[in-house]
Design a protein around this motif. Structure first.
Motif, PDB file in Angstrom:
ATOM      1  N   LEU A  46       0.827  -1.203   0.000  1.00 27.67           N
ATOM      2  CA  LEU A  46       0.000   0.000   0.000  1.00 27.67           C
ATOM      3  C   LEU A  46       0.864   1.257   0.000  1.00 27.67           C
ATOM      4  N   LYS A  47       1.931   1.255   0.781  1.00 23.62           N
ATOM      5  CA  LYS A  47       2.814   2.423   0.835  1.00 23.62           C
ATOM      6  C   LYS A  47       3.497   2.651  -0.513  1.00 23.62           C
ATOM      7  N   ARG A  48       3.884   1.557  -1.179  1.00 20.79           N
ATOM      8  CA  ARG A  48       4.515   1.704  -2.493  1.00 20.79           C
ATOM      9  C   ARG A  48       3.517   2.283  -3.499  1.00 20.79           C
ATOM     10  N   LEU A  49       2.307   1.743  -3.498  1.00 24.44           N
ATOM     11  CA  LEU A  49       1.291   2.229  -4.438  1.00 24.44           C
ATOM     12  C   LEU A  49       0.938   3.691  -4.180  1.00 24.44           C
ATOM     13  N   SER A  50       1.155   4.158  -2.960  1.00 22.94           N
ATOM     14  CA  SER A  50       0.834   5.545  -2.641  1.00 22.94           C
ATOM     15  C   SER A  50       1.997   6.490  -2.927  1.00 22.94           C
ATOM     16  N   ASP A  51       3.093   5.960  -3.445  1.00 20.27           N
ATOM     17  CA  ASP A  51       4.237   6.787  -3.821  1.00 20.27           C
ATOM     18  C   ASP A  51       4.163   7.053  -5.322  1.00 20.27           C
ATOM     19  N   PRO A  52       3.942   8.304  -5.742  1.00 26.14           N
ATOM     20  CA  PRO A  52       3.764   8.596  -7.170  1.00 26.14           C
ATOM     21  C   PRO A  52       4.933   8.177  -8.044  1.00 26.14           C
ATOM     22  N   LEU A  53       6.155   8.360  -7.555  1.00 28.65           N
ATOM     23  CA  LEU A  53       7.321   8.033  -8.368  1.00 28.65           C
ATOM     24  C   LEU A  53       7.509   6.529  -8.498  1.00 28.65           C
ATOM     25  N   TRP A  54       7.288   5.797  -7.397  1.00 30.72           N
ATOM     26  CA  TRP A  54       7.376   4.337  -7.477  1.00 30.72           C
ATOM     27  C   TRP A  54       6.313   3.801  -8.430  1.00 30.72           C
ATOM     28  N   PHE A  55       5.106   4.344  -8.350  1.00 32.02           N
ATOM     29  CA  PHE A  55       4.018   3.889  -9.215  1.00 32.02           C
ATOM     30  C   PHE A  55       4.384   4.091 -10.683  1.00 32.02           C
ATOM     31  N   GLN A  56       4.953   5.246 -11.009  1.00 32.47           N
ATOM     32  CA  GLN A  56       5.343   5.517 -12.393  1.00 32.47           C
ATOM     33  C   GLN A  56       6.464   4.583 -12.830  1.00 32.47           C
ATOM     34  N   SER A  57       7.381   4.275 -11.936  1.00 35.05           N
ATOM     35  CA  SER A  57       8.472   3.346 -12.232  1.00 35.05           C
ATOM     36  C   SER A  57       7.941   1.935 -12.441  1.00 35.05           C
ATOM     37  N   LEU A  58       6.957   1.539 -11.637  1.00 36.60           N
ATOM     38  CA  LEU A  58       6.331   0.226 -11.814  1.00 36.60           C
ATOM     39  C   LEU A  58       5.722   0.113 -13.208  1.00 36.60           C
ATOM     40  N   GLY A  59       4.968   1.133 -13.616  1.00 36.87           N
ATOM     41  CA  GLY A  59       4.379   1.101 -14.951  1.00 36.87           C
ATOM     42  C   GLY A  59       5.427   1.035 -16.039  1.00 36.87           C
ATOM     43  N   SER A  60       6.548   1.726 -15.842  1.00 36.83           N
ATOM     44  CA  SER A  60       7.615   1.715 -16.843  1.00 36.83           C
ATOM     45  C   SER A  60       8.264   0.341 -16.953  1.00 36.83           C
ATOM     46  N   VAL A  61       8.516  -0.307 -15.817  1.00 38.21           N
ATOM     47  CA  VAL A  61       9.161  -1.619 -15.854  1.00 38.21           C
ATOM     48  C   VAL A  61       8.218  -2.675 -16.437  1.00 38.21           C
ATOM     49  N   MET A  62       6.907  -2.377 -16.442  1.00 34.50           N
ATOM     50  CA  MET A  62       5.918  -3.294 -16.999  1.00 34.50           C
ATOM     51  C   MET A  62       5.691  -3.081 -18.495  1.00 34.50           C
ATOM     52  N   GLY A  63       6.396  -2.120 -19.100  1.00 36.05           N
ATOM     53  CA  GLY A  63       6.328  -1.943 -20.541  1.00 36.05           C
ATOM     54  C   GLY A  63       5.328  -0.912 -21.026  1.00 36.05           C
ATOM     55  N   MET A  64       4.766  -0.112 -20.111  1.00 35.36           N
ATOM     56  CA  MET A  64       3.853   0.948 -20.533  1.00 35.36           C
ATOM     57  C   MET A  64       4.636   2.193 -20.944  1.00 35.36           C
ATOM     58  N   ASP A  65       3.938   3.144 -21.590  1.00 29.60           N
ATOM     59  CA  ASP A  65       4.569   4.409 -21.938  1.00 29.60           C
ATOM     60  C   ASP A  65       5.093   5.069 -20.660  1.00 29.60           C
ATOM     61  N   TRP A  66       6.341   5.435 -20.645  1.00 29.90           N
ATOM     62  CA  TRP A  66       7.053   5.780 -19.426  1.00 29.90           C
ATOM     63  C   TRP A  66       6.547   7.035 -18.732  1.00 29.90           C
ATOM     64  N   HIS A  67       5.879   7.943 -19.460  1.00 31.30           N
ATOM     65  CA  HIS A  67       5.527   9.232 -18.854  1.00 31.30           C
ATOM     66  C   HIS A  67       4.054   9.568 -18.951  1.00 31.30           C
ATOM     67  N   SER A  68       3.244   8.726 -19.525  1.00 28.53           N
ATOM     68  CA  SER A  68       1.873   9.122 -19.837  1.00 28.53           C
ATOM     69  C   SER A  68       0.898   8.807 -18.713  1.00 28.53           C
ATOM     70  N   SER A  69      -0.273   9.429 -18.806  1.00 32.25           N
ATOM     71  CA  SER A  69      -1.347   9.178 -17.847  1.00 32.25           C
ATOM     72  C   SER A  69      -1.898   7.769 -17.976  1.00 32.25           C
ATOM     73  N   GLY A  70      -1.662   7.124 -19.118  1.00 33.01           N
ATOM     74  CA  GLY A  70      -2.187   5.774 -19.338  1.00 33.01           C
ATOM     75  C   GLY A  70      -1.628   4.744 -18.396  1.00 33.01           C
ATOM     76  N   ILE A  71      -0.497   5.061 -17.759  1.00 27.88           N
ATOM     77  CA  ILE A  71       0.059   4.125 -16.780  1.00 27.88           C
ATOM     78  C   ILE A  71      -0.946   3.853 -15.671  1.00 27.88           C
ATOM     79  N   THR A  72      -1.679   4.873 -15.245  1.00 30.68           N
ATOM     80  CA  THR A  72      -2.620   4.707 -14.127  1.00 30.68           C
ATOM     81  C   THR A  72      -3.671   3.659 -14.440  1.00 30.68           C
TER      82      THR A  72
END
Length: 434
Positions: A46-72
């Motif tokens: 829960l703490k990781r998911l509540s960290d905006p930078l970690w969340f964006q990094s998670l989406g990037s490591v999963m192959g999503m567009d690295w900077h877009s709103s679509g990661i959410t």
């Protein structure tokens, strides 16, 4: 404890995630969360998911567009599919979603409450308050269209929700975490992510207490009396100064607590800004050298291509695993074991499995599948008491940290991209267009 208030600017992207990537995101995201639970517990998830930078990094490591709103949307959909299928086993579930699915959150929470004995009414209230605060108490021009409520069997929760400003084609993501929450009306967020639109009205600021009290007092006053007061407030004196809250004034027409209004100038193109846990993402679509901490990336590449084989023997014995997969696994290991300071450059994590849009390179499906296979095998063996592979994955991150601290492993950005693209066909590289 990850307790970070802040924001990050995200360009609004449209489109869909192809099935070949969505299924892999579900599998890899679920494995990462499972590994976090095994190593650190559900509350840490829960703490990781509540960290905006970690969340964006998670989406990037999963192959999503690295900077877009679509990661959410894509990350939360992937986690809901993967975690909910194993909710009894892992003790964590994702409710809500985008559009009509966000409105089903209360129904889903009551169903879970009936099944687990948790206080459903309280959970529904918490969910609605999170949405109400971000839609009403924080007036920043964004209307919520996505709301996800992540709940553990202990009753702890996190919320990830996103709003859209259709006119500006921008999005803002908000993060909440109950272990860090002391008040719904005073600085409740663990993070706010979105396009910076300048000054906003933020009634959740810690210095806005008197304003909140004033609003409650106004709500209880006789309407005729309040209309008379409002007419008085709207008058301008001879000096042209408009009076505001409590009759105090200043020469820019804003009176009362200045800290109610937060904002700054937008970042220049190509500039990533971190201040506390704030992140401003650039508008350009491609990954550029300035988007990445080249020393950290260099340490990842050195770990994968130059570290002694004895350091990772149990992993290297995995059939088909080579240096390129070690590169991906080093970044996956950092997402699992890294500290908050490691996620200031989410673009770096796209060097694990690329991006569906082809930036920084097409998604190498063969490498992605090997990463999933090795991580899955390490988790299964760890559950049986054989922790060699799990410890080996942790050592990937530790080795990269040691190289980074004791060497000058600056990555050759252009050469790294060129190597990835040269091997793209060999590694079954794919983008959303093929």
């Amino acid at each position: 404890m990850i307790k970070s208030t802040g924001h990050a600017d995200l360009p609004l992207h449209t489109g869909t995630v192809p099935k070949w990537l969505a299924d892999r995101m579900m599998t890899l995201g679920t494995l990462i969360v499972e590994s976090l639970i095994i190593n650190y517990g559900r509350q840490e998830v829960l703490k990781r998911l509540s960290d905006p930078l970690w969340f964006q990094s998670l989406g990037s490591v999963m192959g999503m567009d690295w900077h877009s709103s679509g990661i959410t949307t894509s990350v939360m959909y992937a986690l809901k599919r993967g975690l909910n299928a194993r909710a009894r086993e892992l003790g964590i579930v994702v409710c809500g979603g985008r559009g009509k699915y966000s409105r089903k959150t209360p129904e889903e929470l009551m169903f879970l409450a009936d099944a687990t004995g948790l206080d459903g009414d309280s959970l529904v209230r918490d969910s609605k308050l999170c949405a109400k605060v971000d839609n009403t108490a924080v007036q920043d021009g964004f209307q919520l269209y996505q709301h996800n409520f992540i709940l553990t069997k202990e009753g702890d929760w996190a919320v990830v929700q996103q709003g859209m400003n259709a006119a500006e084609k921008t999005a803002r993501r908000y993060h909440w975490c109950s272990p860090n929450l002391k008040s719904f009306v005073e600085e409740p967020h663990s993070g706010v992510v979105g396009e910076n639109r300048g000054r906003i009205l933020n009634l959740t600021d810690r210095n806005a207490g008197s304003t909140r009290d004033g609003i409650l007092e106004i709500a209880g006053e006789n309407p005729d009396k309040m209309l008379k007061e409002i007419r008085s407030v709207l008058r301008t004196d001879d000096a042209g100064v408009t009076f505001g809250y409590g009759g105090r004034a200043n020469n820019d027409g804003m009176a009362g607590e200045r800290s109610l209004f937060a904002g700054s100038e937008p970042a220049a193109s190509g500039e990533i800004i971190e201040c506390g846990r704030n992140l401003v993402m650039p508008a350009h679509h491609e990954v550029r050298a300035e988007d990445v901490n080249l020393k950290r990336l260099g340490a990842v590449l050195a770990t994968a291509y130059e570290a002694g084989p004895q350091d990772f023997e149990s992993l290297l014995l995995t059939p088909g695993l080579g240096p390129r997969t070690l590169q991906s696994l080093t970044l996956v290991s950092e997402v699992i074991h890294g500290t908050p300071s490691r996620f200031s450059d989410p673009a770096r994590f796209s060097f694990a499995h690329g991006g569906k849009d082809g930036h920084p390179f097409p998604v190498p499906l063969k490498i992605y599948d090997e990463s999933i296979r090795v991580l899955q095998d390490s988790i299964e063996k760890a559950r049986l008491g054989y922790k060699d592979k799990s410890e080996c994955l942790r050592r990937l991150h530790t080795t990269a940290l040691n190289i980074e601290a004791n060497c000058e492993p600056m990555a050759d950005f252009d050469a790294t991209i060129a190597r990835e693209r040269a091997h793209s066909a060999e590694w079954d590289g794919r983008t959303v267009g093929n």
